[in-house]
Design an enzyme around this catalytic site. Structure first.
Site, PDB file in Angstrom:
ATOM      1  N   ASP A 251     -13.342 -27.301   5.205  1.00  0.00           N
ATOM      2  CA  ASP A 251     -13.929 -26.574   6.330  1.00  0.00           C
ATOM      3  C   ASP A 251     -12.795 -25.894   7.083  1.00  0.00           C
ATOM      4  OD1 ASP A 251     -15.744 -25.957   8.736  1.00  0.00           O
ATOM      5  OD2 ASP A 251     -17.089 -27.080   7.423  1.00  0.00           O
ATOM      6  N   HIS A 305     -16.540 -20.960   7.915  1.00  0.00           N
ATOM      7  CA  HIS A 305     -16.012 -22.332   7.805  1.00  0.00           C
ATOM      8  C   HIS A 305     -14.739 -22.392   6.955  1.00  0.00           C
ATOM      9  CE1 HIS A 305     -19.268 -24.359   9.944  1.00  0.00           C
ATOM     10  NE2 HIS A 305     -20.072 -23.477   9.389  1.00  0.00           N
ATOM     11  N   GLU A 370     -23.764 -20.063   9.155  1.00  0.00           N
ATOM     12  CA  GLU A 370     -23.077 -19.783  10.408  1.00  0.00           C
ATOM     13  C   GLU A 370     -22.012 -18.696  10.271  1.00  0.00           C
ATOM     14  OE1 GLU A 370     -23.772 -24.085  12.573  1.00  0.00           O
ATOM     15  OE2 GLU A 370     -21.936 -23.811  11.410  1.00  0.00           O
TER      16      GLU A 370
END
Length: 596
Positions: A251, A305, A370
């Site tokens: 991440d 990420h 996201e």
């Protein structure tokens, strides 16, 4: 008289015949089954009824005994409990094939589970009947995971003589036979009054799971987890018949994955040189999972990420951008730059080494959630690329850019894995049902839903023909309900999600008439606020509640399963899992009296 030879029995239970032992005579408490509940009563000297231990009583005082998850087709538990000698358990594999080594490992694990049923510091008497377990694998050459693998089994237990119990497990694959062994281990209980192991006799169980995908996600990037803690999680998963360990391995906070072709990613991105996962580590976990019927599913989350580890590549934008709240959902920010052609060579190298490490994987998770338009729009290079392609700098054009990335990454993934394996993406603006068909082929992509269980996107995607994995955060995010780690108050998805809500979270209810498109579900432990020290309590026993929902899709509520849930928690603790306590032990011993 009490000292006469008697048969210990009730209407439904026969343990055996003989002179009552001193342990029976001096036990202050016993349990009796009344109205499908085990009731704790004093064992008075004049008592002539059976002196049942709590676990012996629970094994018969419910249609499903102490089984977890409960079987789905047929469950007949006989009226006999027989003492067995743990040292005389013999396991025979009746058909030979390339999965024999897996069955041998499963057989060894079965014996370990039986041993763990005896509390630490105690040793069951080496007395009782011998047990022979026959493992019949109808397809001994199958050892690969797939979404259509057969995990069903049949289990039969009978007593052929005064000194022997036979158990036969039949399955159409190693995975089914392994599940049967797991169930068999749950039919053996420790009698703490007589210090014996007991097995249920005259048993017929036919069983198969409702959903083919039953998983746990563990995020090992926000905080690092040791290989031992990952293996411990897989052990617990196997005990409740979960079959997918989803490894969110990188991440923006860290890149612990060691890659030979791109070594700087972990050198710059790992928290320390000791907090990394090598190819050997991963293969060890993959094999460990295979022996326990648990696939290890790799995820490489992109194009968002990403951050730590990528510093010297020139392939990211808005890394550590401030204020972070403008560019991402948590610090540090970072996204890949889709306009860089060399990015896709980089990704291919990563995918190739992941394919080598996760060598038995039948799916690949590409992340994809996201993504921030504002992050991409902060890059002049990306703006120029979009203008050159006659794209506006609006939401629809950034979706085109995202799709440009995804198509290129998809092609490189297929090339790296050497096959067109199913790909998984999180729900996002790219997967919105109003335009998803423009970007993602329903035959190539599986969508993992992380929004709420009431999200209209679920029905919209199902109506478009997409297959779904349910991870709705309002019931299946196990990081919820703790203090905020950025700012004050509680974290974003509070409140805490109890096992009752987890158990009641039914994919069938969400799917309505599209149930066949639901592959299953997955609980998620995002690790901003957890690490190996808190891992077990975050997951267990709530993940066991999820396991029964995924295996059986029960029509009954959590109240009907509560007494078995309390017991599966005890089993996990005996296995060495530091599972969170659900209730005072008094409730375990006084079924039905802890209600609200």
């Amino acid at each position: 008289m009490w000292l006469q030879a008697i048969c210990i029995y009730t209407v439904f239970i026969i343990i055996g015949c003989g002179i009552p032992t001193a342990a029976e005579e001096h036990s202050l408490w016993r349990w009796t089954c009344e109205n499908n509940r085990c009731t704790k009563i004093r064992n008075e000297p004049e008592n002539k009824e059976p002196v049942l231990s709590l676990e012996a009583c629970k094994m018969f005082c419910d249609d499903y005994g102490l089984l977890w998850p409960k079987p789905t087709i047929e469950t007949n538990l006989g009226n006999f409990l027989s003492k067995i000698n743990m040292n005389t358990i013999d396991i025979q594999i009746t058909k030979q094939g390339k999965s024999d080594d897996l069955l041998t490992a499963a057989a060894d694990r079965f014996k370990t589970l039986v041993s763990s049923s005896v509390p630490k510091g105690f040793s069951a008497k080496a007395a009782g009947k011998s047990v022979t377990v026959y493992l019949v694998n109808e397809n001994p050459y199958i050892r690969e995971f797939s979404l259509d693998m057969d995990e069903s089994y049949e289990l039969y237990i009978s007593s052929t003589s005064s000194d022997k119990v036979n158990a036969t497990i039949r399955g159409n694959s190693f995975f089914g036979v392994r599940n049967g062994l797991e169930t068999l281990s749950q039919l053996i209980v420790y009698d703490d009054i007589r210090n014996n192991l007991l097995i249920v006799r005259d048993v017929t169980i036919k069983d198969r799971p409702v959903y083919p995908y039953r998983g746990i996600l563990l995020d090992t990037a926000r905080n690092f987890y040791s290989i031992d803690s990952i293996k411990r999680t897989i052990d617990a998963m196997a005990a409740v018949k979960l079959n997918t360990f989803h490894w969110h391995i990188t991440d923006s906070q860290s890149f612990p994955l060691v890659l030979q072709k791109r070594p700087n990613l972990s050198k710059l991105g790992a928290y320390s040189p000791t907090k990394v996962y090598t190819k050997q580590d991963i293969r060890e976990v993959v094999e460990y999972g295979l022996e326990r019927g648990v696939r290890v599913l790799p995820e490489f989350d992109a194009p968002a990420h990403v951050g730590e580890g990528w510093q010297d590549t020139g392939l990211t934008v808005c890394f550590k951008a401030e204020p972070w709240t403008k560019f991402c959902v948590e610090p540090p920010c970072g996204q890949l730059n889709p306009t860089k052609e060399e990015l896709y060579d980089y990704l291919e190298d990563i995918y190739v080494e992941m394919a080598e490490a996760f060598e038995s994987t039948d799916m690949f998770h590409m992340g994809g959630d996201e993504v921030s338009e504002r992050c991409w729009n902060s890059s002049e290079e990306i703006q120029n690329f979009m203008i050159q392609n006659r794209w506006n700098l609006d939401k629809s054009s950034f979706l085109k850019l995202w799709n440009y990335f995804q198509k290129n990454a998809q092609d490189r993934a297929y090339k790296a894995f050497g096959k067109r394996l199913p790909l998984i993406l999180w729900t996002s603006t790219l997967t919105d049902y109003t335009h998803v068909e423009k970007f993602l082929d329903k035959d190539e992509y599986i969508i993992q839903v992380w929004t709420t269980g009431a999200d209209p996107q679920i029905q919209g995607l199902l109506q478009k023909g997409y297959r779904l994995i349910m991870s709705n955060y309002d019931a299946l995010y196990f990081d919820c309900g703790f203090g905020a780690w950025v700012g004050s108050g509680n974290n974003w998805c509070s409140p805490y999600i109890g096992g009752q809500k987890v158990y009641g979270n039914s994919p069938a209810v969400m799917a309505l008439s599209y149930r066949d498109q639901i592959l299953g579900g997955e609980v998620a432990l995002w690790s901003e606020q957890s690490d190996p020290a808190t891992l077990d309590g975050r997951l267990w026993p709530r993940a066991a509640a999820f396991a029964e929902r995924m295996w059986a899709e029960p029509s009954t509520a959590w109240q009907d399963a509560e007494h078995r849930m309390l017991h599966v928690r005890e089993r996990l603790v005996r296995m060495g899992i530091q599972a969170e306590s659900l209730e005072p032990e008094w409730c375990y011993q006084n079924q039905g009296l802890c209600y609200g």
